[in-house]
Design a protein around this motif. Structure first.
Motif, short mmCIF file in Angstrom:
data_model
loop_
_atom_site.label_atom_id
_atom_site.label_comp_id
_atom_site.label_asym_id
_atom_site.label_seq_id
_atom_site.Cartn_x
_atom_site.Cartn_y
_atom_site.Cartn_z
N ALA A 49 -9.06 6.75 4.60
CA ALA A 49 -7.97 5.92 4.62
C ALA A 49 -8.22 4.71 3.93
O ALA A 49 -6.94 4.06 3.56
CB ALA A 49 -7.99 5.33 6.44
N ASP A 63 -6.40 -3.28 3.64
CA ASP A 63 -5.25 -3.78 3.12
C ASP A 63 -5.05 -5.31 3.48
O ASP A 63 -4.71 -6.11 2.68
CB ASP A 63 -4.07 -3.12 3.50
N ASP A 73 -1.40 -0.59 5.95
CA ASP A 73 -1.59 -0.11 7.43
C ASP A 73 -3.09 -0.05 7.78
O ASP A 73 -3.33 0.42 8.63
CB ASP A 73 -1.22 1.42 7.23
N THR A 74 -4.13 -0.68 6.76
CA THR A 74 -5.43 -0.63 6.98
C THR A 74 -5.88 -2.11 7.09
O THR A 74 -5.50 -3.05 6.55
CB THR A 74 -6.34 0.14 6.33
N ASP A 128 -0.12 5.13 0.98
CA ASP A 128 -0.06 6.07 1.96
C ASP A 128 -0.04 5.53 3.48
O ASP A 128 -1.01 4.56 3.69
CB ASP A 128 -1.18 7.09 1.72
N GLY A 129 0.58 5.76 4.31
CA GLY A 129 0.59 5.23 5.55
C GLY A 129 1.47 3.87 5.75
O GLY A 129 1.59 3.46 6.74
N THR A 130 1.87 3.54 4.46
CA THR A 130 2.74 2.25 4.44
C THR A 130 4.15 2.65 4.15
O THR A 130 5.21 2.20 4.69
CB THR A 130 2.11 1.16 3.69
N ASP A 170 1.02 -0.97 0.13
CA ASP A 170 -0.01 0.05 -0.03
C ASP A 170 0.75 1.15 0.04
O ASP A 170 2.18 1.16 0.16
CB ASP A 170 -0.91 0.06 1.21
MG LIG Z 1 -2.85 3.15 3.53
#
Ligand SMILES: [Mg+2]
Length: 242
Positions: A68, A197, A193-194, A11-13, A9
């Motif tokens: 998200a 995912d 990060d979710t 964003d956030g990863t 992933d």
């Molecule tokens: Mg993400």
């Protein structure tokens, strides 16, 4: 089964999520509220209402919210239902996508790889892993942000959602990665990060590694992940043997 492909992933990863997407979303909503002033007044809506609808509550971003976990088409549809503008949903979605892409391009300084992630990706690439991206972001924003972060050359596959392929958690992006790199899903591990995912990895028949650099907590991810790391930067291929 030997793991040969690592799918990430974005964003956030790999990239910093909070600062960037809060600012971008706030910018989009401000632009939208100018454009749809009449509809905002008619439905007694504030910018906060539009942000809350996609999972932004002040500075907090809900891990399960549309921002998200979902592609921008879902955000556009949620706002379309709230604003009931006179245009068609397709036209409104095009406008919303353009506003998000514009905000991303207007804020290049917010596009930052997470600490240590680039060095880890380079190491994994050198070890022979095929690397891919599976993001809910649009094509333009994905390419722009990976270029700005200096990561784009590391990937064999860029999977994004732009309305033309079923978004995560449907398995299509992981299947695309497998086709591009001649892999089977069982040879792939998905990093994200979710919870979405992790569901994506499960639906596609791949391994699932949760990371805590984005919106979810350890408790939220643990039931859905094979294992959890503080960050992609901490990943060692030896982890896969355990
Ligand atoms: Mg993400």
């Amino acid at each position: 089964m030997d793991i040969k492909g690592l799918l990430f992933d974005k964003d956030g990863t790999l990239l910093e999520f909070h600062q960037m997407w809060l600012k971008v979303s706030q910018g989009v909503v401000t632009a939208l509220s100018h454009r749809y002033r009449t509809e905002m007044q008619m439905h007694l809506l504030t910018e906060e209402h539009l942000l809350e609808a996609i999972g932004i509550h002040g500075e907090y971003v809900d891990n399960h919210g549309l921002l998200a976990a979902n592609p921008v088409e879902d955000t556009a549809e949620a706002w379309f239902k709230m604003l009931t503008p006179s245009c068609e949903l397709v036209a409104f979605t095009t406008q919303v996508k353009a506003l998000f892409n514009q905000q991303v391009e207007d804020n290049p300084s917010l596009i930052q790889p997470l600490p240590g992630v680039k060095a880890t990706l380079i190491k994994l690439k050198q070890k022979g892993f095929r690397l891919g991206i599976a993001t809910a972001d649009t094509k333009d924003s994905t390419i722009y942000s990976l270029e700005k972060a200096g990561l784009i050359g590391l990937f064999d596959y860029l999977g994004y959602s732009d309305g033309d392929i079923a978004p995560k958690p449907a398995p299509a992006l992981l299947q695309g990665f497998c086709e591009r790199c001649d892999l089977t899903p069982a040879q792939v591990v998905m990093f994200g990060d979710t919870v979405s995912d992790m569901a994506f990895g499960l639906n596609a028949g791949a391994g699932k590694v949760g990371v805590l650099t984005g919106t979810a907590t350890q408790d939220e991810l643990a039931p859905h992940a094979d294992f959890i790391l503080a960050s992609v930067a901490d990943f060692e291929p030896e982890c896969l043997a355990r």
